[in-house]
Enzyme design. Structure first.
Site, PDB file in Angstrom:
ATOM      1  N   ARG A 132     -11.120 -32.008 -53.670  1.00  0.00           N
ATOM      2  CA  ARG A 132     -10.677 -32.588 -52.394  1.00  0.00           C
ATOM      3  C   ARG A 132     -10.730 -34.098 -52.388  1.00  0.00           C
ATOM      4  O   ARG A 132      -9.972 -34.748 -51.660  1.00  0.00           O
ATOM      5  CB  ARG A 132     -11.470 -31.972 -51.236  1.00  0.00           C
ATOM      6  CG  ARG A 132     -10.959 -30.576 -50.901  1.00  0.00           C
ATOM      7  CD  ARG A 132     -11.966 -29.791 -50.135  1.00  0.00           C
ATOM      8  NE  ARG A 132     -13.092 -29.418 -50.994  1.00  0.00           N
ATOM      9  CZ  ARG A 132     -13.986 -28.505 -50.707  1.00  0.00           C
ATOM     10  NH1 ARG A 132     -13.911 -27.877 -49.556  1.00  0.00           N
ATOM     11  NH2 ARG A 132     -14.968 -28.221 -51.532  1.00  0.00           N
ATOM     12  N   GLU A 178     -25.423 -27.988 -53.883  1.00  0.00           N
ATOM     13  CA  GLU A 178     -26.128 -27.271 -52.821  1.00  0.00           C
ATOM     14  C   GLU A 178     -26.230 -25.798 -53.228  1.00  0.00           C
ATOM     15  O   GLU A 178     -27.193 -25.123 -52.928  1.00  0.00           O
ATOM     16  CB  GLU A 178     -25.357 -27.441 -51.505  1.00  0.00           C
ATOM     17  CG  GLU A 178     -26.084 -26.970 -50.269  1.00  0.00           C
ATOM     18  CD  GLU A 178     -25.261 -27.163 -49.003  1.00  0.00           C
ATOM     19  OE1 GLU A 178     -24.110 -27.630 -49.090  1.00  0.00           O
ATOM     20  OE2 GLU A 178     -25.780 -26.812 -47.939  1.00  0.00           O
TER      21      GLU A 178
HETATM   22  P1  AMP Z   1     -23.349 -32.207 -53.013  1.00  0.00           P
HETATM   23  O1  AMP Z   1     -23.337 -32.489 -54.480  1.00  0.00           O
HETATM   24  O2  AMP Z   1     -24.389 -31.213 -52.631  1.00  0.00           O
HETATM   25  O3  AMP Z   1     -23.400 -33.472 -52.184  1.00  0.00           O
HETATM   26  O4  AMP Z   1     -21.998 -31.479 -52.701  1.00  0.00           O
HETATM   27  C1  AMP Z   1     -20.849 -32.175 -52.533  1.00  0.00           C
HETATM   28  C2  AMP Z   1     -19.639 -31.353 -52.873  1.00  0.00           C
HETATM   29  O5  AMP Z   1     -19.777 -29.958 -52.616  1.00  0.00           O
HETATM   30  C3  AMP Z   1     -18.519 -31.858 -52.054  1.00  0.00           C
HETATM   31  O6  AMP Z   1     -17.462 -32.132 -52.941  1.00  0.00           O
HETATM   32  C4  AMP Z   1     -18.158 -30.753 -51.121  1.00  0.00           C
HETATM   33  O7  AMP Z   1     -16.804 -30.465 -51.262  1.00  0.00           O
HETATM   34  C5  AMP Z   1     -18.958 -29.551 -51.543  1.00  0.00           C
HETATM   35  N1  AMP Z   1     -19.867 -29.048 -50.506  1.00  0.00           N
HETATM   36  C6  AMP Z   1     -21.216 -28.955 -50.588  1.00  0.00           C
HETATM   37  N2  AMP Z   1     -21.763 -28.432 -49.496  1.00  0.00           N
HETATM   38  C7  AMP Z   1     -20.736 -28.182 -48.667  1.00  0.00           C
HETATM   39  C8  AMP Z   1     -20.641 -27.636 -47.360  1.00  0.00           C
HETATM   40  N3  AMP Z   1     -21.730 -27.218 -46.670  1.00  0.00           N
HETATM   41  N4  AMP Z   1     -19.421 -27.533 -46.805  1.00  0.00           N
HETATM   42  C9  AMP Z   1     -18.323 -27.951 -47.487  1.00  0.00           C
HETATM   43  N5  AMP Z   1     -18.342 -28.463 -48.712  1.00  0.00           N
HETATM   44  C10 AMP Z   1     -19.532 -28.584 -49.308  1.00  0.00           C
END
Ligand code: AMP
Length: 184
Positions: A72, A109
């Site tokens: 995205r 996550e």
């Molecule tokens: P992070 O590395 O945990 O900051 O995750 C970031 C990436 O995971 C982003 O590119 C988001 O597209 C996706 N992502 C993680 N958690 C979510 C969530 N709760 N809702 C939507 N996208 C998420």
């Protein structure tokens, strides 16, 4: 073309657009995760323009290239690169880039993954803005920051549409200049 810094004043309209359009899906893709779907924001022309203008305005004149994180982030980076007349870098998931690449492992996550950047795309010292849709735990953006640094570029900052504050991703990004259009 110049873009005003709309990160405070009219960024409210970008924030309003995002707040009114984003959708939340509890327990997707796993139990306990509330998935924030920004596709309705991308699918609304006025909201998309407001979002891009807000991110460009916030970092106007301070970046030579914009790096979008698969997938995205690509949508944001392409529009920002065009609007700001700067180079676009694609930070890809592992195993998709040919030639000499830098690799970083990171935690999500949910799960873990690998990001890669192709070497030799920009002059050393180029100022790079990183963009993605959601800042959650910060692992993805932290890994991208390491790629940018290892490639010999200078980090301008990080722009995201949505920051999930309870996950405290910002704390993993050091003293980077992080801007979120909306924080939840
Ligand atoms: P992070 O590395 O945990 O900051 O995750 C970031 C990436 O995971 C982003 O590119 C988001 O597209 C996706 N992502 C993680 N958690 C979510 C969530 N709760 N809702 C939507 N996208 C998420």
């Amino acid at each position: 073309m110049t873009f005003p810094d709309t990160s405070t004043a009219s960024a409210l309209s970008a924030a309003d657009e995002v707040n009114s359009l984003l959708a939340s899906y509890p327990d997707f893709p796993l139990d306990g995760i509330v998935f924030r779907d920004l596709n309705p924001v991308f699918a609304n022309a006025a909201a998309f323009r407001a979002m891009i203008d807000a991110l460009v305005g916030r970092f106007q004149g301070r970046f030579d290239a914009v790096a979008g994180i698969e997938a995205r982030g690509f949508l944001l980076a392409a529009a920002i690169g065009y609007a700001a007349d700067v180079a676009v870098l694609a930070v890809r998931k592992g195993g998709k880039l040919p030639g000499a690449v830098l690799t970083e492992e990171y935690d999500l996550e949910y799960g873990s993954a690998r990001l890669e950047l192709e070497l030799g795309q920009l002059p050393a010292g180029s100022r790079v803005l990183i963009v993605d849709d959601v800042l959650a735990t910060g692992g993805t953006i932290a890994a991208t920051m390491r790629l940018i640094e290892r490639a010999g570029y200078a980090l301008t900052g990080v722009g995201v549409v949505l920051e999930l504050e309870e996950l405290d991703g910002r704390s993993r990004l050091g003293n980077a200049d992080v801007h979120a259009i909306v924080a939840l």
